[in-house]
Scaffold this active site. Structure first.
Site, PDB file in Angstrom:
ATOM      1  CB  SER A 132      -0.949  -0.036   1.205  1.00 40.67           C
ATOM      2  OG  SER A 132      -1.813   1.077   1.183  1.00 40.67           O
ATOM      3  CB  SER A 133       1.113   4.257  -0.636  1.00 40.80           C
ATOM      4  OG  SER A 133       1.593   5.580  -0.565  1.00 40.80           O
ATOM      5  CE  LYS A 153      -0.350   1.638  -3.965  1.00 40.97           C
ATOM      6  NZ  LYS A 153       0.072   0.263  -4.327  1.00 40.97           N
ATOM      7  CB  VAL A 157      10.523   3.914  -1.670  1.00 45.56           C
ATOM      8  CG1 VAL A 157      11.589   2.820  -1.792  1.00 45.56           C
ATOM      9  CG2 VAL A 157       9.564   3.596  -0.535  1.00 45.56           C
TER      10      VAL A 157
END
Length: 281
Positions: free
Chosen positions: A152-153, A170, A198
């Site tokens: 997810s996020s 998400k 990231v």
């Protein structure tokens, strides 16, 4: 020395590069056999090279499989290819670990979001995990030893500008995670992890509006503070402007790997922090 995932089979979608490749590396280091999924023909060389490197470095078997998991045909093809490669001599085939990692982001301010952006993102980020998990379900263990991890996020919660569509996908994935944790309780645990920024091209491609909006979040994320003498010089230098460093892909992969182990058998239906403290629940 026995490795914790020795003899198990894992499937990682979207694993030719980035977070997916790091997850594959983590699982391979623990003895897991792997199916590395990718979508575009432009990723064929990278996926095959990764499969070869992981096989050689970790003494496991890894195969790369091209399939568009956002379609019923692609999801079915991925699982069938896994079955063909990993059915044992007694005719048994089991999927022990499934990591739904494949995803795309088409970020834009509300007036500029298109129907095509919406349909493409939901097809990959929501329909894809649903179709792959459906196709994998008949082959999951029947003793609760299976592991499903959905990527997810923090965007599912943070409300970042330009992410009307991506954040929604998400949030939908996290909702499915909780439902599957109940429906598949006798087969597998089902959890999600929620990375923040990231390292890699997806983060670098974000528009200025998004980067400006998250600056305050980055400043206040405990583990995003870059450290001279520990983090690479270019990371420290970039962090002075951005407010902090993004996660290294191996850091997110380590949390996924943790959830795939036997020790995580009492954890299911959760969204587990993989964002350095950007979101605290």
């Amino acid at each position: 020395m026995t490795r914790p995932l020795e003899g198990k089979l894992g499937i990682v979608t979207g694993s030719s590069r980035g977070i997916g490749a790091a997850i594959a590396e983590n699982l391979a280091s623990k003895g897991c056999q792997l199916v590395l999924n990718y979508t575009s023909s432009s990723s064929t060389d990278a996926a095959n090279a990764l499969a070869g490197r992981l096989s050689s470095a970790h003494g496991i078997r890894a195969v790369a499989v091209q399939a568009d998991v956002g379609t019923p045909e692609g999801a079915a093809s991925l699982i069938e290819s896994a079955r063909q490669h990993f059915t044992d001599a007694a005719g048994r085939f089991q999927i022990d670990i499934l990591v739904n990692n494949a995803g795309i982001a088409r970020n834009n301010l509300l007036p500029r979001v298109t129907v095509e952006d919406f349909e493409a993102t939901y097809r990959v980020n929501v329909l894809g995990p649903l179709l792959v998990t459906q196709a994998a379900e008949p082959h999951l263990p029947r003793d609760r030893s299976g592991r499903i991890v959905n990527i997810s996020s923090v965007s599912s919660q943070a409300g970042f500008v330009t992410q009307s569509v991506y954040g929604g996908t998400k949030a939908a994935l996290e909702a499915m995670t909780r439902t599957w944790a109940r429906e598949l309780a006798e087969r597998a645990t089902v959890n999600a992890v929620n990375p923040g920024p990231v390292e890699g091209p997806m983060y670098a491609a974000n528009p200025p509006e998004f980067l400006n909006d998250i600056h305050g979040w980055v400043l206040r994320t405990p583990l995003m503070r870059a450290r001279e003498g520990v983090d690479p010089d270019d990371v420290v230098r970039d962090a002075r402007a951005s407010g902090g460093r993004p996660a290294y892909t191996r850091e997110v992969a380590g949390i996924v790997g943790m959830l795939c182990g036997e020790e995580a058998g009492w954890c299911t239906g959760q969204v587990v922090c993989a964002n350095g403290g950007m979101i605290m629940q």
